[in-house]
Write an enzyme that holds these catalytic residues in place. Structure first.
Site, PDB file in Angstrom:
ATOM      1  N   GLY A  13       0.632  -0.964   0.411  1.00 51.36           N
ATOM      2  CA  GLY A  13       0.174  -0.282   0.495  1.00 51.36           C
ATOM      3  C   GLY A  13       1.152   0.828   0.128  1.00 51.36           C
ATOM      4  O   GLY A  13       1.775   1.044  -0.276  1.00 51.36           O
ATOM      5  N   LYS A 190       1.650   7.401  20.468  1.00 51.88           N
ATOM      6  CA  LYS A 190       0.678   7.601  18.470  1.00 51.88           C
ATOM      7  C   LYS A 190      -0.847   7.122  19.653  1.00 51.88           C
ATOM      8  O   LYS A 190      -1.827   7.932  18.663  1.00 51.88           O
ATOM      9  CB  LYS A 190       1.525   6.564  17.969  1.00 51.88           C
ATOM     10  CG  LYS A 190       0.298   6.561  16.490  1.00 51.88           C
ATOM     11  CD  LYS A 190       1.099   6.345  15.734  1.00 51.88           C
ATOM     12  CE  LYS A 190       0.446   7.118  13.906  1.00 51.88           C
ATOM     13  NZ  LYS A 190       0.937   6.230  12.802  1.00 51.88           N
ATOM     14  N   ASN A 194      -4.501   8.648  18.427  1.00 49.63           N
ATOM     15  CA  ASN A 194      -5.534   7.778  17.548  1.00 49.63           C
ATOM     16  C   ASN A 194      -7.058   7.094  17.432  1.00 49.63           C
ATOM     17  O   ASN A 194      -7.934   6.552  17.264  1.00 49.63           O
ATOM     18  CB  ASN A 194      -4.481   6.549  17.456  1.00 49.63           C
ATOM     19  CG  ASN A 194      -4.041   6.517  15.440  1.00 49.63           C
ATOM     20  OD1 ASN A 194      -3.843   6.953  14.570  1.00 49.63           O
ATOM     21  ND2 ASN A 194      -3.005   5.466  15.316  1.00 49.63           N
ATOM     22  N   ASN A 198      -9.414   8.295  15.571  1.00 51.43           N
ATOM     23  CA  ASN A 198      -9.548   7.212  14.709  1.00 51.43           C
ATOM     24  C   ASN A 198     -11.355   6.984  15.044  1.00 51.43           C
ATOM     25  O   ASN A 198     -12.105   6.624  14.783  1.00 51.43           O
ATOM     26  CB  ASN A 198      -8.195   6.075  14.997  1.00 51.43           C
ATOM     27  CG  ASN A 198      -7.858   6.801  13.575  1.00 51.43           C
ATOM     28  OD1 ASN A 198      -8.090   5.928  12.130  1.00 51.43           O
ATOM     29  ND2 ASN A 198      -6.378   7.043  14.566  1.00 51.43           N
ATOM     30  N   SER A 260      -7.073   7.981   9.215  1.00 53.34           N
ATOM     31  CA  SER A 260      -6.881   6.692   8.348  1.00 53.34           C
ATOM     32  C   SER A 260      -7.866   5.679   8.406  1.00 53.34           C
ATOM     33  O   SER A 260      -8.654   5.372   7.009  1.00 53.34           O
ATOM     34  CB  SER A 260      -5.781   5.719   8.551  1.00 53.34           C
ATOM     35  OG  SER A 260      -5.607   4.923   9.752  1.00 53.34           O
TER      36      SER A 260
END
Lengths: 305, 305
Positions: A13, A190, A194, A198, A260
């Site tokens: 990817g 992180k 996230n 997210n 994402s």
């Protein structure tokens, strides 16, 4: 590992393509295992549109493979698979290994190093936390729109030579790279961003600016971040309290950003729910730490993804 | 209240328009307070496209008002405002009241009867729980696509004559209407569905069928419903356990249904967060009952709406 190291990129990817292309451009011997992008890269090479300057790996120099069986053994395997494909570790990585092959996972969240260690031995495993904005425009064409830093460390060892060597390769390739004395601290740091963003952005299908548009949203993010700090603490990782406000401030500066996982939801692609929510939750709980928001974000995501 | 009772409808959306039109068609003396639909209804009357047969109230017979000051005093005021407009109760309702005017709120959720009682006296107040699928196609034109039942009761009194009288008027008008001995039981019984489905569908922007598409979703709905039962119980309302599975089964049968709050979110309209989530949560908490899902749905909705 010598400077003439053979590097295999598993996971074709945007992440593997971008970092692999940087290393290849710097002259490293990089071999890409590709699936959907194979034909395009074989025909046209890899094209990177980067804020730091566009570049490409021409087809004549791009070493791409459709099957891992055709690839050479590697000194370093860089794992850039989505964590939702972790059940493919065995068939995709085992054929690349020599006795001293190192495995560096650049994947999101927790649990990847442990899974790799169980399969291939703990002494091989390193992890990197990536801070980069990239996306695949079409097969073989990647946009790099911001950042790029990797913070990497040994997963289960205190030795420093190997990680410093690999970090040096990245730095030589134009990828800013720092070493971490404590990889788990880097991973949880992180997750501090996230998990709330997210989680909330994906569940509510709102970009970060809309989550922060009202005081109720800022307060909610703050509470979830404090909960992540408590979860990290229970597993032995201390995240400084100042990180909460620093992350909120930084997110305000990002404007309308779609994490994402939100992009994955919109595109109907698998979401990295276990790595970012399930495993952290399980680790906190195994230490007797409750995480009421984390569990609810997790359960709602499992309805969606 | 005589059979020649004067009925005022406050709240000119689909709910007030539909039920008011039914009563007017049956010959009751119905007066509509309208805002955005005033011009259309004044010119063309009220048009109802109903599964039970279309009908209309011609402009010559539609008694519509732009200002409450022009309306006659009423024997019955039917409150069909969105609960997000409850701060308008005073100016919109007070001018309609005689000493013995009854006020029937057909609004969603909890707290409406209490607010009306504080303003106008508890003895006036009745409440109705509506089970009806209606939507406004354009000004003055309403689609009635399913159901229509109202279950109504006195809000603060055990007397039965008045509610039976009003229920009889609805039944005479083709609106199935049952009386409730315990209005709060009826309200919480509807919340048993409204809290999980308005909550999850709105927050995640998924229709009911997608919420129920995976076992994780069904389990989540079940857990939230059990939590609503506990909250109701704490406030003195016992909801039978069989209602949980019955509601889930019924929702499967509904197919791809978007609850009203999800439609409001999509249209950018105010959402009834306080009536359906905030007040029930506050009532449970005031009895020392925690409601972990309810509070989190509430907090996420406040980020959106």
């Amino acid at each position: 590992m010598a400077a003439a190291a053979t590097i295999a990129i598993v996971g074709g990817g945007a992440l593997g393509g971008y970092y692999g292309a940087r290393l290849a451009q710097a002259g490293f011997d990089v071999h890409f295992l590709l699936r959907s992008d194979y034909d395009a890269v074989r025909a046209n090479g890899l094209e990177i549109h980067s804020v730091a300057g566009d570049f490409s790996i021409p087809a004549s120099r791009a070493r791409v493979y459709r099957s891992v069986a055709d690839m050479p053994k590697a000194d370093l395997v860089i794992v850039a698979l989505k964590t939702t494909a972790n059940d493919q570790f065995g068939p995709l990585i085992a054929p690349l290994l020599k006795d001293d092959t190192a495995i560096l996972t650049l994947q999101n969240g927790l649990g990847n190093e442990e899974t790799l260690a169980r399969l291939f031995g703990a002494q091989r495993i390193l992890g990197g936390v990536c801070f980069v904005c990239i996306n695949r425009l079409k097969p073989g064409v990647i946009a790099h729109t911001a950042h790029g830093l990797i913070r990497m460390g040994e997963a289960f060892s205190a030795r420093v030579e190997r990680v410093e060597q690999i970090a040096a390769w990245f730095n030589q390739s134009g990828v800013p790279c720092q070493t971490l004395a404590d990889l788990r601290h880097g991973r949880w740091e992180k997750l501090l961003w996230n998990i709330p963003f997210n989680g909330l952005c994906t569940i509510m299908d709102l970009t970060t600016d809309l989550i922060l548009a009202r005081p109720a949203g800022v307060e909610l993010v703050r509470r979830i971040m404090e909960e992540v700090r408590m979860a990290a603490k229970a597993t032995g990782v201390t995240l400084d309290g100042s990180l909460v406000e620093a992350n909120i401030r930084r997110t305000f500066e990002m404007g309308a950003y779609a994490p994402s996982m939100q992009i994955d939801r919109r595109a109907g692609r698998p979401m990295e729910i276990e790595a970012i929510f399930g495993v952290p939750l399980e680790q906190a709980r195994s230490q007797g730490q409750e995480a009421p928001w984390l569990v609810k974000l997790y359960e709602m995501l499992r309805v969606i993804g």
